[in-house]
Design a protein around this motif. Structure first.
Motif, PDB file in Angstrom:
ATOM      1  N   GLU A  58      42.682  31.652  48.270  1.00 22.52           N
ATOM      2  CA  GLU A  58      42.255  32.475  49.446  1.00 22.52           C
ATOM      3  C   GLU A  58      43.215  33.413  49.147  1.00 22.52           C
ATOM      4  O   GLU A  58      42.848  34.712  49.408  1.00 22.52           O
ATOM      5  CB  GLU A  58      42.918  31.623  50.776  1.00 22.52           C
ATOM      6  CG  GLU A  58      42.335  32.333  52.159  1.00 22.52           C
ATOM      7  CD  GLU A  58      42.658  31.520  53.227  1.00 22.52           C
ATOM      8  OE1 GLU A  58      43.084  32.231  54.216  1.00 22.52           O
ATOM      9  OE2 GLU A  58      42.530  30.131  53.314  1.00 22.52           O
ATOM     10  N   ARG A  59      44.335  33.534  48.714  1.00 21.79           N
ATOM     11  CA  ARG A  59      45.302  34.593  48.523  1.00 21.79           C
ATOM     12  C   ARG A  59      44.698  35.450  47.356  1.00 21.79           C
ATOM     13  O   ARG A  59      44.656  36.878  47.863  1.00 21.79           O
ATOM     14  CB  ARG A  59      46.596  33.979  48.003  1.00 21.79           C
ATOM     15  CG  ARG A  59      47.660  35.148  47.620  1.00 21.79           C
ATOM     16  CD  ARG A  59      49.090  34.598  47.344  1.00 21.79           C
ATOM     17  NE  ARG A  59      48.962  33.755  46.305  1.00 21.79           N
ATOM     18  CZ  ARG A  59      48.751  34.012  44.893  1.00 21.79           C
ATOM     19  NH1 ARG A  59      48.684  35.187  44.659  1.00 21.79           N
ATOM     20  NH2 ARG A  59      48.593  33.044  43.861  1.00 21.79           N
ATOM     21  N   LEU A  60      44.287  34.956  46.421  1.00 21.93           N
ATOM     22  CA  LEU A  60      43.725  35.746  45.066  1.00 21.93           C
ATOM     23  C   LEU A  60      42.485  36.354  45.567  1.00 21.93           C
ATOM     24  O   LEU A  60      42.170  37.395  45.073  1.00 21.93           O
ATOM     25  CB  LEU A  60      43.416  34.622  44.041  1.00 21.93           C
ATOM     26  CG  LEU A  60      44.575  34.314  43.237  1.00 21.93           C
ATOM     27  CD1 LEU A  60      44.371  33.256  42.471  1.00 21.93           C
ATOM     28  CD2 LEU A  60      45.168  35.452  42.518  1.00 21.93           C
ATOM     29  N   LEU A  61      41.484  35.714  46.435  1.00 20.23           N
ATOM     30  CA  LEU A  61      40.284  36.409  46.952  1.00 20.23           C
ATOM     31  C   LEU A  61      40.578  37.429  47.849  1.00 20.23           C
ATOM     32  O   LEU A  61      39.911  38.586  47.705  1.00 20.23           O
ATOM     33  CB  LEU A  61      39.434  35.384  47.656  1.00 20.23           C
ATOM     34  CG  LEU A  61      38.801  34.517  46.682  1.00 20.23           C
ATOM     35  CD1 LEU A  61      38.047  33.536  47.576  1.00 20.23           C
ATOM     36  CD2 LEU A  61      37.676  35.196  45.751  1.00 20.23           C
ATOM     37  N   ASN A  62      41.846  37.561  48.682  1.00 23.89           N
ATOM     38  CA  ASN A  62      42.481  38.742  49.313  1.00 23.89           C
ATOM     39  C   ASN A  62      42.763  39.940  48.509  1.00 23.89           C
ATOM     40  O   ASN A  62      42.266  41.070  48.763  1.00 23.89           O
ATOM     41  CB  ASN A  62      43.269  38.383  50.303  1.00 23.89           C
ATOM     42  CG  ASN A  62      42.658  37.505  51.567  1.00 23.89           C
ATOM     43  OD1 ASN A  62      41.432  37.533  51.854  1.00 23.89           O
ATOM     44  ND2 ASN A  62      43.423  36.424  52.114  1.00 23.89           N
ATOM     45  N   ALA A  67      42.036  44.809  46.056  1.00 19.13           N
ATOM     46  CA  ALA A  67      42.199  45.721  44.749  1.00 19.13           C
ATOM     47  C   ALA A  67      40.697  46.584  44.202  1.00 19.13           C
ATOM     48  O   ALA A  67      40.884  47.527  44.021  1.00 19.13           O
ATOM     49  CB  ALA A  67      42.393  44.796  43.413  1.00 19.13           C
ATOM     50  N   LEU A  68      39.566  45.749  44.735  1.00 18.91           N
ATOM     51  CA  LEU A  68      38.389  46.361  44.545  1.00 18.91           C
ATOM     52  C   LEU A  68      37.822  47.544  45.697  1.00 18.91           C
ATOM     53  O   LEU A  68      36.995  48.057  45.434  1.00 18.91           O
ATOM     54  CB  LEU A  68      37.292  45.209  44.517  1.00 18.91           C
ATOM     55  CG  LEU A  68      37.355  44.607  43.053  1.00 18.91           C
ATOM     56  CD1 LEU A  68      36.454  43.250  43.309  1.00 18.91           C
ATOM     57  CD2 LEU A  68      36.684  45.352  41.889  1.00 18.91           C
ATOM     58  N   GLU A  69      38.583  47.552  46.664  1.00 20.72           N
ATOM     59  CA  GLU A  69      38.470  48.525  47.913  1.00 20.72           C
ATOM     60  C   GLU A  69      39.352  49.779  47.383  1.00 20.72           C
ATOM     61  O   GLU A  69      39.092  50.777  48.214  1.00 20.72           O
ATOM     62  CB  GLU A  69      38.766  47.913  49.250  1.00 20.72           C
ATOM     63  CG  GLU A  69      38.042  47.088  49.599  1.00 20.72           C
ATOM     64  CD  GLU A  69      38.532  46.251  50.918  1.00 20.72           C
ATOM     65  OE1 GLU A  69      39.540  46.575  51.192  1.00 20.72           O
ATOM     66  OE2 GLU A  69      37.779  45.432  51.439  1.00 20.72           O
ATOM     67  N   GLU A  70      40.221  49.795  46.451  1.00 20.41           N
ATOM     68  CA  GLU A  70      41.093  51.080  46.303  1.00 20.41           C
ATOM     69  C   GLU A  70      40.052  52.209  45.760  1.00 20.41           C
ATOM     70  O   GLU A  70      39.048  51.754  45.036  1.00 20.41           O
ATOM     71  CB  GLU A  70      42.107  50.628  45.113  1.00 20.41           C
ATOM     72  CG  GLU A  70      42.960  49.670  45.373  1.00 20.41           C
ATOM     73  CD  GLU A  70      44.059  50.196  46.283  1.00 20.41           C
ATOM     74  OE1 GLU A  70      44.529  51.460  46.002  1.00 20.41           O
ATOM     75  OE2 GLU A  70      44.574  49.402  47.247  1.00 20.41           O
ATOM     76  N   PRO A  71      40.533  53.306  46.219  1.00 20.89           N
ATOM     77  CA  PRO A  71      39.800  54.500  45.563  1.00 20.89           C
ATOM     78  C   PRO A  71      39.466  54.416  44.116  1.00 20.89           C
ATOM     79  O   PRO A  71      38.468  55.059  43.504  1.00 20.89           O
ATOM     80  CB  PRO A  71      40.238  55.557  46.375  1.00 20.89           C
ATOM     81  CG  PRO A  71      41.626  55.113  46.837  1.00 20.89           C
ATOM     82  CD  PRO A  71      41.594  53.750  46.896  1.00 20.89           C
ATOM     83  N   LYS A  77      44.493  45.029  36.967  1.00 18.19           N
ATOM     84  CA  LYS A  77      44.911  44.189  37.902  1.00 18.19           C
ATOM     85  C   LYS A  77      43.696  43.253  38.640  1.00 18.19           C
ATOM     86  O   LYS A  77      44.021  41.963  38.797  1.00 18.19           O
ATOM     87  CB  LYS A  77      45.250  45.268  39.104  1.00 18.19           C
ATOM     88  CG  LYS A  77      45.979  44.406  40.396  1.00 18.19           C
ATOM     89  CD  LYS A  77      46.554  45.731  41.245  1.00 18.19           C
ATOM     90  CE  LYS A  77      47.185  45.524  42.370  1.00 18.19           C
ATOM     91  NZ  LYS A  77      47.435  46.446  43.352  1.00 18.19           N
ATOM     92  N   VAL A  78      42.440  43.733  38.771  1.00 13.69           N
ATOM     93  CA  VAL A  78      41.450  42.726  39.081  1.00 13.69           C
ATOM     94  C   VAL A  78      41.439  41.729  38.161  1.00 13.69           C
ATOM     95  O   VAL A  78      41.191  40.394  38.560  1.00 13.69           O
ATOM     96  CB  VAL A  78      40.407  43.605  39.323  1.00 13.69           C
ATOM     97  CG1 VAL A  78      39.122  42.801  39.521  1.00 13.69           C
ATOM     98  CG2 VAL A  78      40.252  44.832  40.274  1.00 13.69           C
ATOM     99  N   GLY A 115      29.100  45.397  39.948  1.00 15.93           N
ATOM    100  CA  GLY A 115      28.960  44.010  39.287  1.00 15.93           C
ATOM    101  C   GLY A 115      30.159  43.273  39.859  1.00 15.93           C
ATOM    102  O   GLY A 115      29.979  42.133  40.362  1.00 15.93           O
ATOM    103  N   CYS A 116      31.327  43.877  40.027  1.00 17.81           N
ATOM    104  CA  CYS A 116      32.601  43.140  40.337  1.00 17.81           C
ATOM    105  C   CYS A 116      32.522  42.694  41.726  1.00 17.81           C
ATOM    106  O   CYS A 116      32.662  41.865  42.136  1.00 17.81           O
ATOM    107  CB  CYS A 116      33.848  44.069  40.275  1.00 17.81           C
ATOM    108  SG  CYS A 116      34.377  44.128  38.481  1.00 17.81           S
ATOM    109  N   LEU A 117      31.923  43.723  42.615  1.00 17.25           N
ATOM    110  CA  LEU A 117      31.798  43.533  44.065  1.00 17.25           C
ATOM    111  C   LEU A 117      30.637  42.417  44.303  1.00 17.25           C
ATOM    112  O   LEU A 117      30.858  41.745  45.284  1.00 17.25           O
ATOM    113  CB  LEU A 117      31.240  44.956  44.825  1.00 17.25           C
ATOM    114  CG  LEU A 117      32.556  45.936  44.885  1.00 17.25           C
ATOM    115  CD1 LEU A 117      31.928  47.336  45.194  1.00 17.25           C
ATOM    116  CD2 LEU A 117      33.576  45.448  45.774  1.00 17.25           C
TER     117      LEU A 117
END
Length: 158
Positions: A58-62, A67-71, A77-78, A115-117
């Motif tokens: 849960e922590r890692l998914l958050n 990390a994927l929402e960063e501009p 890091k991802v 792809g990541c998202l």
């Protein structure tokens, strides 16, 4: 006599359910290895290990979502978060979660944000699914134990 027939039925249902988890790819042989470590001295070993996995995931998914929402996405890091999740899912035998992590890591290497998202969503879905499967399994085990039975060994399934 009635109680022992009931326990026998519950044990057969447990065996069928556990088999289906392997057949559908939710679990792999690592889960059997984990079960070998559980004994009378540590009867809640698997429940504890799996619970820790779900807290961790849960922590890692958050962290992954953030990390994927960063501009400007830091793919290293991802990848680090995905690598951790792959390791912990692999240690409890959560095969489908592990496989999605492998695919997600290849999208990180390509720095492919779409792809990541896409695979992050699949990762959340698979984690949720396997959590429900484990909860069902543990509920069945509690019912067997409460009825005075014992949990069959998974080695006998194959």
């Amino acid at each position: 006599m009635q109680a022992s027939m009931e326990v026998g039925l519950m044990q057969r249902q447990w065996v069928e359910y556990t088999k289906s988890l392997f057949m559908e790819g939710f679990l792999d042989s690592q889960f059997i290895e984990l079960q070998k470590l559980q004994d009378e001295g540590n009867p809640d070993f698997i429940v504890e290990v799996v619970s820790l996995f779900f807290e961790d995931s849960e922590r890692l998914l958050n962290d992954l979502t953030r990390a994927l929402e960063e501009p400007d996405v830091d793919f290293q890091k991802v990848d680090g978060h995905v690598h951790q999740l792959k390791g912990s899912s692999s240690s409890i035998g959560a095969q489908r979660v592990k496989n999605v992590c492998i695919t997600l890591r290849s999208f990180c290497e390509e720095q492919n944000i779409e792809g990541c998202l896409r695979y992050l969503q699949q990762l959340k879905q698979e984690t949720c699914l396997v959590k429900n499967k484990f909860e069902n399994l543990f509920r069945m085990e509690q019912q067997i134990m409460a009825a005075g039975g014992s949990i069959p060994t998974t080695e006998l399934l194959f």
